[in-house]
Design an enzyme around this catalytic site. Sequence first.
Site, PDB file in Angstrom:
ATOM      1  N   SER A 115      -1.040   5.620  11.209  1.00 36.34           N
ATOM      2  CA  SER A 115      -1.958   4.983  10.252  1.00 36.34           C
ATOM      3  C   SER A 115      -1.891   5.782   8.967  1.00 36.34           C
ATOM      4  CB  SER A 115      -3.390   4.995  10.791  1.00 36.34           C
ATOM      5  OG  SER A 115      -3.436   4.421  12.079  1.00 36.34           O
TER       6      SER A 115
ATOM      7  N   ASP B 191      10.073  -6.396  -3.858  1.00 40.28           N
ATOM      8  CA  ASP B 191       9.001  -7.022  -3.072  1.00 40.28           C
ATOM      9  C   ASP B 191       9.030  -8.522  -3.367  1.00 40.28           C
ATOM     10  OD1 ASP B 191       6.251  -5.467  -1.772  1.00 40.28           O
ATOM     11  OD2 ASP B 191       6.218  -7.646  -1.953  1.00 40.28           O
ATOM     12  N   ILE B 192       8.357  -9.287  -2.512  1.00 40.96           N
ATOM     13  CA  ILE B 192       8.169 -10.709  -2.804  1.00 40.96           C
ATOM     14  C   ILE B 192       6.943 -10.890  -3.697  1.00 40.96           C
ATOM     15  CG2 ILE B 192       6.709 -11.256  -0.785  1.00 40.96           C
ATOM     16  CD1 ILE B 192       8.341 -13.818  -0.415  1.00 40.96           C
TER      17      ILE B 192
ATOM     18  N   ASN C 236       3.693   2.260  15.227  1.00 35.38           N
ATOM     19  CA  ASN C 236       3.102   2.609  16.531  1.00 35.38           C
ATOM     20  C   ASN C 236       2.866   1.353  17.376  1.00 35.38           C
ATOM     21  OD1 ASN C 236      -0.049   1.846  16.458  1.00 35.38           O
ATOM     22  ND2 ASN C 236       0.594   2.474  14.418  1.00 35.38           N
TER      23      ASN C 236
ATOM     24  N   GLY D  97       0.823  -1.217   0.000  1.00 36.43           N
ATOM     25  CA  GLY D  97       0.000   0.000   0.000  1.00 36.43           C
ATOM     26  C   GLY D  97       0.851   1.258   0.000  1.00 36.43           C
ATOM     27  N   LEU D  98       1.799   1.353   0.923  1.00 39.57           N
ATOM     28  CA  LEU D  98       2.652   2.543   0.965  1.00 39.57           C
ATOM     29  C   LEU D  98       3.693   2.507  -0.143  1.00 39.57           C
ATOM     30  CD1 LEU D  98       3.142   3.125   4.801  1.00 39.57           C
ATOM     31  CD2 LEU D  98       1.474   4.120   3.237  1.00 39.57           C
TER      32      LEU D  98
ATOM     33  N   VAL E 139       5.831  -8.318   6.807  1.00 38.36           N
ATOM     34  CA  VAL E 139       4.447  -8.549   7.226  1.00 38.36           C
ATOM     35  C   VAL E 139       3.999  -7.309   7.993  1.00 38.36           C
ATOM     36  CG1 VAL E 139       2.952 -10.003   8.635  1.00 38.36           C
ATOM     37  CG2 VAL E 139       4.815 -11.033   7.303  1.00 38.36           C
TER      38      VAL E 139
ATOM     39  N   TYR F 133       3.994  -8.706  15.711  1.00 33.67           N
ATOM     40  CA  TYR F 133       4.343  -7.698  14.712  1.00 33.67           C
ATOM     41  C   TYR F 133       5.056  -6.509  15.386  1.00 33.67           C
ATOM     42  CZ  TYR F 133       3.454  -3.608  11.766  1.00 33.67           C
ATOM     43  OH  TYR F 133       3.588  -2.458  11.056  1.00 33.67           O
TER      44      TYR F 133
HETATM   45  N1  LIG Z   1       0.301   1.676   6.429  1.00 32.29           N
HETATM   46  C1  LIG Z   1       0.440   1.997   7.697  1.00 32.29           C
HETATM   47  O1  LIG Z   1      -0.365   2.736   8.256  1.00 32.29           O
HETATM   48  C2  LIG Z   1       1.609   1.479   8.495  1.00 32.29           C
HETATM   49  C3  LIG Z   1       1.624   1.710   9.881  1.00 32.29           C
HETATM   50  C4  LIG Z   1       2.731   1.280  10.615  1.00 32.29           C
HETATM   51  C5  LIG Z   1       3.795   0.656   9.974  1.00 32.29           C
HETATM   52  N2  LIG Z   1       3.725   0.418   8.631  1.00 32.29           N
HETATM   53  C6  LIG Z   1       4.837  -0.299   8.006  1.00 32.29           C
HETATM   54  O2  LIG Z   1       5.122   0.280   6.748  1.00 32.29           O
HETATM   55  C7  LIG Z   1       5.477  -0.733   5.820  1.00 32.29           C
HETATM   56  C8  LIG Z   1       4.539  -0.675   4.606  1.00 32.29           C
HETATM   57  O3  LIG Z   1       3.209  -0.787   5.063  1.00 32.29           O
HETATM   58  P1  LIG Z   1       2.010  -1.094   4.051  1.00 32.29           P
HETATM   59  O4  LIG Z   1       0.777  -0.574   4.691  1.00 32.29           O
HETATM   60  O5  LIG Z   1       2.383  -0.639   2.692  1.00 32.29           O
HETATM   61  O6  LIG Z   1       1.973  -2.684   4.135  1.00 32.29           O
HETATM   62  P2  LIG Z   1       1.718  -3.746   2.969  1.00 32.29           P
HETATM   63  O7  LIG Z   1       1.416  -5.043   3.644  1.00 32.29           O
HETATM   64  O8  LIG Z   1       0.734  -3.218   1.998  1.00 32.29           O
HETATM   65  O9  LIG Z   1       3.142  -3.840   2.249  1.00 32.29           O
HETATM   66  C9  LIG Z   1       4.191  -4.629   2.754  1.00 32.29           C
HETATM   67  C10 LIG Z   1       4.852  -5.319   1.577  1.00 32.29           C
HETATM   68  O10 LIG Z   1       5.902  -6.151   2.087  1.00 32.29           O
HETATM   69  C11 LIG Z   1       5.918  -7.305   1.261  1.00 32.29           C
HETATM   70  N3  LIG Z   1       6.514  -8.458   1.939  1.00 32.29           N
HETATM   71  C12 LIG Z   1       5.955  -9.258   2.884  1.00 32.29           C
HETATM   72  N4  LIG Z   1       6.770 -10.276   3.177  1.00 32.29           N
HETATM   73  C13 LIG Z   1       7.874 -10.128   2.410  1.00 32.29           C
HETATM   74  C14 LIG Z   1       9.069 -10.873   2.236  1.00 32.29           C
HETATM   75  N5  LIG Z   1       9.304 -12.011   2.938  1.00 32.29           N
HETATM   76  N6  LIG Z   1       9.973 -10.425   1.355  1.00 32.29           N
HETATM   77  C15 LIG Z   1       9.760  -9.302   0.638  1.00 32.29           C
HETATM   78  N7  LIG Z   1       8.650  -8.555   0.741  1.00 32.29           N
HETATM   79  C16 LIG Z   1       7.715  -8.966   1.616  1.00 32.29           C
HETATM   80  C17 LIG Z   1       4.471  -7.582   0.919  1.00 32.29           C
HETATM   81  O11 LIG Z   1       4.363  -8.377  -0.266  1.00 32.29           O
HETATM   82  C18 LIG Z   1       3.894  -6.195   0.771  1.00 32.29           C
HETATM   83  O12 LIG Z   1       3.850  -5.779  -0.578  1.00 32.29           O
HETATM   84  C19 LIG Z   1       5.398  -2.065   6.562  1.00 32.29           C
HETATM   85  O13 LIG Z   1       6.679  -2.400   7.022  1.00 32.29           O
HETATM   86  C20 LIG Z   1       4.485  -1.753   7.733  1.00 32.29           C
HETATM   87  O14 LIG Z   1       4.748  -2.586   8.827  1.00 32.29           O
HETATM   88  C21 LIG Z   1       2.656   0.806   7.883  1.00 32.29           C
END
Ligand SMILES: NC(=O)c1ccc[n+]([C@@H]2O[C@H](COP(=O)([O-])OP(=O)(O)OC[C@H]3O[C@@H](n4cnc5c(N)ncnc54)[C@H](O)[C@@H]3O)[C@@H](O)[C@H]2O)c1
Length: 274
Positions: A174, A42-43, A121, A22-23, A83, A145
Amino acid sequence: MTTTATAQTPFNRLLLTGAAGGLGKVLRESLRPYANVIRLSDIADIAPAIDDREEVVPCDLADKHAVHQLVEGVDAILHFGGVSVERSFEEILGANICGVFHIYEAARRHGVKRVIFASSNHVIGFYKQDEVIDAHSPRRPDSYYGLSKSYGEDMATFYFDRYGIETVSVRIGSSFPEPQNRRMMSTWLSFGDLTQLLERALYTPNVGHTVVYGASDNKDVWWDNRYATVLGYAPQDSSEVFREKVEAQPLPAADDPVRIYQGGAFCVAGPFGD
Ligand SMILES: NC(=O)c1ccc[n+]([C@@H]2O[C@H](COP(=O)([O-])OP(=O)(O)OC[C@H]3O[C@@H](n4cnc5c(N)ncnc54)[C@H](O)[C@@H]3O)[C@@H](O)[C@H]2O)c1
């Protein structure tokens, strides 16, 4: 190359992990001004490179050798892969815990001097919503997590103390187009503010390991960024414009953890494997 001195000079090559997420999809576009080339990894499947300023390199973060190759030739790493929700410890282990080690170890071996770590957070999720905390408040992870992000922050401290690799750990609240519930009125981080924060994290010199809370300029924020003033992060957006829409939703019960704890629903996820 280490970090560049001014925001006017793009990095030669930035690595963005989690680029299919997403991000990642948002940052793929919004980070373009800051690099001649962005390496997207990405995976999961990633949309093909749109021009010669993008490189797509699939990689499983749990694979140490693959991550070593992934990091070759980059000037800084934005580590967003892994994850991103609560799962069993075994599911978190490879992507988040081994993954963050593989990223830092590859950074060390390839001489990369700056990592931006997408922390969360959820490293402090068991604080209550009427508490205000800062980066020095003891961590209170709310999930496996959250524990993995806490471990990632310790990894960042270790690699700075031992090898001088600098990190900004962004405890993202978020980050979505809009706050989706009352809790997110406090934790919301607009994509514009996220991008500004990452720009500051990339370009600010001498950050050591700085922990910053990633929230917009929301009215009822729970997080005090006094220990991250070096970054000069100045959020421009506020969740306030969504208040009416969000408060049209039913109010959770007073004893509902989503109303009590900063980490919301993550505080009651699991157990797993019973
Ligand atoms: N969106 C938020 O509000 C938020 C809040 C706190 C932290 N985060 C952190 O920001 C980052 C991005 O968040 P997001 O919302 O885009 O999450 P998301 O789940 O949409 O994206 C995470 C990506 O990591 C990839 N991934 C998972 N396992 C993997 C592996 N073994 N090897 C390679 N890639 C792998 C997934 O395929 C996915 O595309 C994450 O690390 C998340 O923990 C996001």
